[in-house]
Design a protein around this motif. Structure first.
Motif, PDB file in Angstrom:
ATOM      1  N   LEU A   1       0.796  -1.103  -0.044  1.00  0.00           N
ATOM      2  CA  LEU A   1      -0.003   0.053  -0.005  1.00  0.00           C
ATOM      3  C   LEU A   1       0.861   1.089  -0.141  1.00  0.00           C
ATOM      4  O   LEU A   1       0.637   2.102  -0.771  1.00  0.00           O
ATOM      5  N   ASN A   2       1.937   1.284   0.930  1.00  0.00           N
ATOM      6  CA  ASN A   2       2.864   2.221   0.912  1.00  0.00           C
ATOM      7  C   ASN A   2       3.471   2.646  -0.769  1.00  0.00           C
ATOM      8  O   ASN A   2       3.467   3.860  -0.973  1.00  0.00           O
TER       9      ASN A   2
ATOM     10  N   ARG B   1      -7.420   6.843   0.073  1.00  0.00           N
ATOM     11  CA  ARG B   1      -6.848   6.138  -0.987  1.00  0.00           C
ATOM     12  C   ARG B   1      -6.853   7.066  -1.972  1.00  0.00           C
ATOM     13  O   ARG B   1      -6.149   7.012  -3.230  1.00  0.00           O
ATOM     14  N   GLU B   2      -7.857   8.115  -2.084  1.00  0.00           N
ATOM     15  CA  GLU B   2      -7.975   9.030  -3.210  1.00  0.00           C
ATOM     16  C   GLU B   2      -7.409  10.390  -3.034  1.00  0.00           C
ATOM     17  O   GLU B   2      -7.252  11.109  -3.823  1.00  0.00           O
ATOM     18  N   GLY B   3      -6.567  10.499  -1.777  1.00  0.00           N
ATOM     19  CA  GLY B   3      -5.993  11.443  -1.488  1.00  0.00           C
ATOM     20  C   GLY B   3      -6.704  12.587  -1.075  1.00  0.00           C
ATOM     21  O   GLY B   3      -6.303  13.793  -0.674  1.00  0.00           O
TER      22      GLY B   3
ATOM     23  N   VAL C   1       2.568   9.061   6.455  1.00  0.00           N
ATOM     24  CA  VAL C   1       2.693   7.756   7.165  1.00  0.00           C
ATOM     25  C   VAL C   1       1.594   6.975   6.703  1.00  0.00           C
ATOM     26  O   VAL C   1       0.232   7.452   7.060  1.00  0.00           O
ATOM     27  N   VAL C   2       1.719   5.753   6.330  1.00  0.00           N
ATOM     28  CA  VAL C   2       0.687   4.853   6.017  1.00  0.00           C
ATOM     29  C   VAL C   2       0.990   3.543   6.830  1.00  0.00           C
ATOM     30  O   VAL C   2       2.164   2.850   6.642  1.00  0.00           O
ATOM     31  N   ARG C   3       0.212   3.214   7.741  1.00  0.00           N
ATOM     32  CA  ARG C   3       0.362   1.940   8.477  1.00  0.00           C
ATOM     33  C   ARG C   3      -0.940   1.562   9.124  1.00  0.00           C
ATOM     34  O   ARG C   3      -2.023   2.390   8.816  1.00  0.00           O
ATOM     35  N   GLY C   4      -0.850   0.504   9.966  1.00  0.00           N
ATOM     36  CA  GLY C   4      -2.017  -0.416  10.238  1.00  0.00           C
ATOM     37  C   GLY C   4      -3.013   0.491  11.383  1.00  0.00           C
ATOM     38  O   GLY C   4      -2.322   1.380  12.104  1.00  0.00           O
ATOM     39  N   GLN C   5      -4.437   0.244  11.391  1.00  0.00           N
ATOM     40  CA  GLN C   5      -5.179   0.880  12.338  1.00  0.00           C
ATOM     41  C   GLN C   5      -4.828   0.359  13.657  1.00  0.00           C
ATOM     42  O   GLN C   5      -5.100   1.295  14.622  1.00  0.00           O
ATOM     43  N   ASP C   6      -3.950  -0.652  14.037  1.00  0.00           N
ATOM     44  CA  ASP C   6      -3.490  -0.877  15.256  1.00  0.00           C
ATOM     45  C   ASP C   6      -2.621   0.278  15.783  1.00  0.00           C
ATOM     46  O   ASP C   6      -2.598   0.259  17.186  1.00  0.00           O
ATOM     47  N   LEU C   7      -2.173   1.013  14.897  1.00  0.00           N
ATOM     48  CA  LEU C   7      -1.189   2.193  15.419  1.00  0.00           C
ATOM     49  C   LEU C   7      -2.145   3.616  15.422  1.00  0.00           C
ATOM     50  O   LEU C   7      -1.400   4.537  15.715  1.00  0.00           O
TER      51      LEU C   7
ATOM     52  N   HIS D   1      -2.389   7.934   7.227  1.00  0.00           N
ATOM     53  CA  HIS D   1      -3.566   7.117   6.667  1.00  0.00           C
ATOM     54  C   HIS D   1      -3.298   5.489   7.574  1.00  0.00           C
ATOM     55  O   HIS D   1      -2.275   5.027   7.424  1.00  0.00           O
ATOM     56  N   HIS D   2      -4.273   5.533   8.233  1.00  0.00           N
ATOM     57  CA  HIS D   2      -4.317   4.107   8.915  1.00  0.00           C
ATOM     58  C   HIS D   2      -5.043   3.122   8.384  1.00  0.00           C
ATOM     59  O   HIS D   2      -6.389   3.111   8.168  1.00  0.00           O
ATOM     60  N   HIS D   3      -4.582   2.101   7.813  1.00  0.00           N
ATOM     61  CA  HIS D   3      -5.487   0.989   7.040  1.00  0.00           C
ATOM     62  C   HIS D   3      -5.896  -0.106   7.743  1.00  0.00           C
ATOM     63  O   HIS D   3      -5.293  -0.389   8.749  1.00  0.00           O
TER      64      HIS D   3
END
Ligand code: GLU
Length: 290
Positions: free
Chosen positions: A26-27, A177-179, A221-227, A249-251
């Motif tokens: 994703l990054n 995702r669309e900015g 910063v693109v990282r998981g929702q856990d963070l 962005h928390h995915h």
């Protein structure tokens, strides 16, 4: 305009699994679509748990997935002096205090408080009871005397003190995702007097990640929702250290067939295993939606 900068920042304390693959892909996908750069950072401050073979596997797994990243790769264990500079800045601002409590001391103080109040202790977003503040009231002299005697200690954020000097409100910008961007409120007090410099490591995840994101010029910063909840704390540290706040962005997390979060410990489908079994990396990419 400067290019957006993205990073994937795994810790080499186990094998990467599908969740890591999703985050890395994703990054890289964001970087490609936004005309940005993609960096890899090795978050190995926990020297006791990180291993060179896991670090080597990170490089192999990501290359196998078809990813490329800029060199040199920043390895946090080579930059403790940067985290020390940031810590000294926090200390200078009176934002942290030394804590000499052992885990046992903390558990006892929490049990005592719960018995007194008849209520469960408040917890941080990860579910850990908030530090009851035992060492916050130590005098400066006593703290110095104990430090001079080399008594093991961590450094904690003085959330009550900060409430007076920097009451907030805090916020950051998140993007999708669309900015598209929007402002999100951050509440760092949810973390209480969290540890900023650990007893056994001269930094913490929170301090290093904030320092490195700034030093590496990370804009997204693109990282998981856990963070996601940790971002509230990161915003506070950025304000305290005079660092810019990136966009976040928390995915969503990749779940196993039972609906549980994948974990390094649980031997969730590791990429190394998939590689060894001759699985086509294109299948993994497709399965993850890339
Ligand atoms: N090193 C962290 C992890 O492996 C990720 C840090 C981050 O992306 O901010 O969970």
């Amino acid at each position: 305009m400067t290019k957006p900068v993205f990073r994937f920042a795994p810790s080499p304390n186990g094998q990467l699994h599908l969740g890591h693959a999703y985050s890395a892909l994703l990054n890289a996908d964001f970087a490609r679509r936004f005309g940005g750069r993609f960096l890899l950072r090795i978050e190995d401050i926990d020297i006791a748990r990180c291993r060179p073979e896991f670090e080597a596997a990170i490089h192999e797994d990501l290359a196998w997935l078809g990813l490329t990243w800029e060199l040199p790769v920043r390895r946090q264990s080579e930059h403790f002096s940067d985290y020390r500079v940031a810590f000294l800045q926090l200390k200078e601002r009176g934002a942290v205090y030394p804590c000499f409590c052992s885990r046992k001391d903390i558990a006892a103080a929490i049990a005592c408080r719960e018995a007194e109040t008849g209520r469960p202790s408040p917890r941080d977003p990860d579910g850990t009871p908030l530090y009851p503040g035992t060492c916050r009231s130590l005098s400066g002299e006593e703290a110095e005397r104990r430090i001079a005697k080399s008594e093991p200690h961590a450094w904690r954020l003085d959330s009550a003190g900060l409430q007076h000097i920097l009451p907030g409100p805090y916020h950051y910008r998140r993007f999708d995702r669309e900015g598209r961007e929007e402002t999100v409120a951050a509440d760092p007090r949810r973390w209480g007097d969290t540890v900023i410099v650990r007893k056994e490591t001269p930094t913490s995840y929170h301090l290093s990640v904030v320092v490195d994101d700034a030093l590496q010029g990370i804009t997204h910063v693109v990282r998981g929702q856990d963070l996601e909840a940790a971002t509230d704390l990161h915003v506070l540290l950025q304000v305290l250290l005079g660092l810019p706040t990136p966009l976040y962005h928390h995915h969503g997390l990749v779940l196993d067939p039972m609906g549980d979060k994948l974990a390094k410990r649980r031997q969730s489908t590791s990429l190394a295993e998939a590689r060894a079994e001759g699985i086509d990396p294109q299948d993994i990419r497709r399965r993850l939606g890339f």
